[in-house]
Design a protein around this motif. Sequence first.
Motif, PDB file in Angstrom:
ATOM      1  N   LEU A 152     -31.264  -7.912  22.270  1.00  0.00           N
ATOM      2  CA  LEU A 152     -29.894  -8.123  21.814  1.00  0.00           C
ATOM      3  C   LEU A 152     -29.395  -7.081  20.822  1.00  0.00           C
ATOM      4  CD1 LEU A 152     -29.951 -11.998  21.507  1.00  0.00           C
ATOM      5  CD2 LEU A 152     -29.240 -10.588  23.445  1.00  0.00           C
ATOM      6  N   GLY A 153     -30.210  -6.095  20.498  1.00  0.00           N
ATOM      7  CA  GLY A 153     -29.724  -4.995  19.689  1.00  0.00           C
ATOM      8  C   GLY A 153     -30.149  -5.041  18.234  1.00  0.00           C
ATOM      9  N   ALA A 154     -29.798  -3.969  17.538  1.00  0.00           N
ATOM     10  CA  ALA A 154     -30.230  -3.759  16.154  1.00  0.00           C
ATOM     11  C   ALA A 154     -29.675  -4.817  15.202  1.00  0.00           C
ATOM     12  CB  ALA A 154     -29.829  -2.366  15.686  1.00  0.00           C
ATOM     13  N   ARG A 155     -28.445  -5.225  15.384  1.00  0.00           N
ATOM     14  CA  ARG A 155     -27.848  -6.210  14.476  1.00  0.00           C
ATOM     15  C   ARG A 155     -28.579  -7.549  14.567  1.00  0.00           C
ATOM     16  NH1 ARG A 155     -21.739  -8.048  15.077  1.00  0.00           N
ATOM     17  NH2 ARG A 155     -22.256 -10.207  14.750  1.00  0.00           N
ATOM     18  N   TYR A 156     -28.901  -7.992  15.785  1.00  0.00           N
ATOM     19  CA  TYR A 156     -29.654  -9.229  15.966  1.00  0.00           C
ATOM     20  C   TYR A 156     -31.042  -9.108  15.335  1.00  0.00           C
ATOM     21  CZ  TYR A 156     -32.264 -12.943  18.300  1.00  0.00           C
ATOM     22  OH  TYR A 156     -33.073 -14.015  18.569  1.00  0.00           O
ATOM     23  N   ALA A 157     -31.718  -7.974  15.557  1.00  0.00           N
ATOM     24  CA  ALA A 157     -33.051  -7.758  14.986  1.00  0.00           C
ATOM     25  C   ALA A 157     -33.001  -7.802  13.465  1.00  0.00           C
ATOM     26  CB  ALA A 157     -33.618  -6.424  15.466  1.00  0.00           C
ATOM     27  N   ARG A 158     -32.012  -7.146  12.880  1.00  0.00           N
ATOM     28  CA  ARG A 158     -31.869  -7.119  11.419  1.00  0.00           C
ATOM     29  C   ARG A 158     -31.578  -8.525  10.887  1.00  0.00           C
ATOM     30  NH1 ARG A 158     -28.342  -3.505  11.376  1.00  0.00           N
ATOM     31  NH2 ARG A 158     -26.525  -4.856  11.330  1.00  0.00           N
ATOM     32  N   ASP A 159     -30.658  -9.237  11.525  1.00  0.00           N
ATOM     33  CA  ASP A 159     -30.318 -10.592  11.078  1.00  0.00           C
ATOM     34  C   ASP A 159     -31.503 -11.540  11.221  1.00  0.00           C
ATOM     35  OD1 ASP A 159     -27.785  -9.669  10.497  1.00  0.00           O
ATOM     36  OD2 ASP A 159     -26.827 -10.631  12.219  1.00  0.00           O
ATOM     37  N   LEU A 160     -32.252 -11.416  12.322  1.00  0.00           N
ATOM     38  CA  LEU A 160     -33.415 -12.269  12.518  1.00  0.00           C
ATOM     39  C   LEU A 160     -34.487 -11.963  11.468  1.00  0.00           C
ATOM     40  CD1 LEU A 160     -34.939 -14.428  14.103  1.00  0.00           C
ATOM     41  CD2 LEU A 160     -35.693 -12.621  15.675  1.00  0.00           C
ATOM     42  N   SER A 161     -34.746 -10.686  11.211  1.00  0.00           N
ATOM     43  CA  SER A 161     -35.737 -10.309  10.204  1.00  0.00           C
ATOM     44  C   SER A 161     -35.342 -10.820   8.821  1.00  0.00           C
ATOM     45  CB  SER A 161     -35.918  -8.786  10.166  1.00  0.00           C
ATOM     46  OG  SER A 161     -36.550  -8.349  11.333  1.00  0.00           O
ATOM     47  N   THR A 162     -34.061 -10.718   8.485  1.00  0.00           N
ATOM     48  CA  THR A 162     -33.570 -11.217   7.194  1.00  0.00           C
ATOM     49  C   THR A 162     -33.742 -12.729   7.111  1.00  0.00           C
ATOM     50  OG1 THR A 162     -31.986  -9.408   7.001  1.00  0.00           O
ATOM     51  CG2 THR A 162     -31.551 -11.382   5.684  1.00  0.00           C
ATOM     52  N   ALA A 163     -33.397 -13.433   8.163  1.00  0.00           N
ATOM     53  CA  ALA A 163     -33.536 -14.892   8.175  1.00  0.00           C
ATOM     54  C   ALA A 163     -35.002 -15.307   8.059  1.00  0.00           C
ATOM     55  CB  ALA A 163     -32.914 -15.466   9.443  1.00  0.00           C
ATOM     56  N   LEU A 164     -35.896 -14.579   8.716  1.00  0.00           N
ATOM     57  CA  LEU A 164     -37.320 -14.886   8.618  1.00  0.00           C
ATOM     58  C   LEU A 164     -37.835 -14.648   7.201  1.00  0.00           C
ATOM     59  CD1 LEU A 164     -38.646 -13.428  11.980  1.00  0.00           C
ATOM     60  CD2 LEU A 164     -38.266 -15.834  11.390  1.00  0.00           C
ATOM     61  N   GLU A 165     -37.362 -13.583   6.569  1.00  0.00           N
ATOM     62  CA  GLU A 165     -37.755 -13.288   5.193  1.00  0.00           C
ATOM     63  C   GLU A 165     -37.289 -14.398   4.255  1.00  0.00           C
ATOM     64  OE1 GLU A 165     -39.516 -11.543   2.021  1.00  0.00           O
ATOM     65  OE2 GLU A 165     -39.678 -10.793   4.066  1.00  0.00           O
ATOM     66  N   VAL A 166     -36.081 -14.895   4.460  1.00  0.00           N
ATOM     67  CA  VAL A 166     -35.562 -15.982   3.624  1.00  0.00           C
ATOM     68  C   VAL A 166     -36.361 -17.261   3.864  1.00  0.00           C
ATOM     69  CG1 VAL A 166     -33.568 -17.506   3.263  1.00  0.00           C
ATOM     70  CG2 VAL A 166     -33.236 -15.035   3.430  1.00  0.00           C
ATOM     71  N   ALA A 167     -36.626 -17.580   5.117  1.00  0.00           N
ATOM     72  CA  ALA A 167     -37.327 -18.823   5.450  1.00  0.00           C
ATOM     73  C   ALA A 167     -38.798 -18.793   5.053  1.00  0.00           C
ATOM     74  CB  ALA A 167     -37.197 -19.105   6.940  1.00  0.00           C
ATOM     75  N   CYS A 168     -39.419 -17.622   5.159  1.00  0.00           N
ATOM     76  CA  CYS A 168     -40.879 -17.526   4.949  1.00  0.00           C
ATOM     77  C   CYS A 168     -41.241 -16.532   3.855  1.00  0.00           C
ATOM     78  CB  CYS A 168     -41.555 -17.099   6.252  1.00  0.00           C
ATOM     79  SG  CYS A 168     -41.296 -18.241   7.620  1.00  0.00           S
TER      80      CYS A 168
END
Length: 92
Positions: A71-87
């Motif tokens: 889904l592209g760089a923006r999705y990857a960045r948002d997912l990585s940020t969300a994972l960092e916040v959650a974990c």
Amino acid sequence: MTVLSISQPYAGLSLTSGPATPLRVKGDGSRKIVVTVRVAECGKVPRNAGLPFLDVTLRNTRAKEAHSYILGARYARDLSTALEVACGNEFR
């Protein structure tokens, strides 16, 4: 066409879609699908999602096909940020 399933490859994440699958899409149309990803187990998610993809299984009257979509760089960045916040504490 029918969207039979939408999934992702990370064991520590669960995915749901709205509307739920299976769902029909007119051949000449489009359909908005909201995908929600939840952290189920931080120890099984990647620190950096890199090039995350979604697996989508489609069916029409003639065939059933599985596709993987990056889904592209923006999705990857948002997912990585969300994972960092959650974990976050478990990643340190």
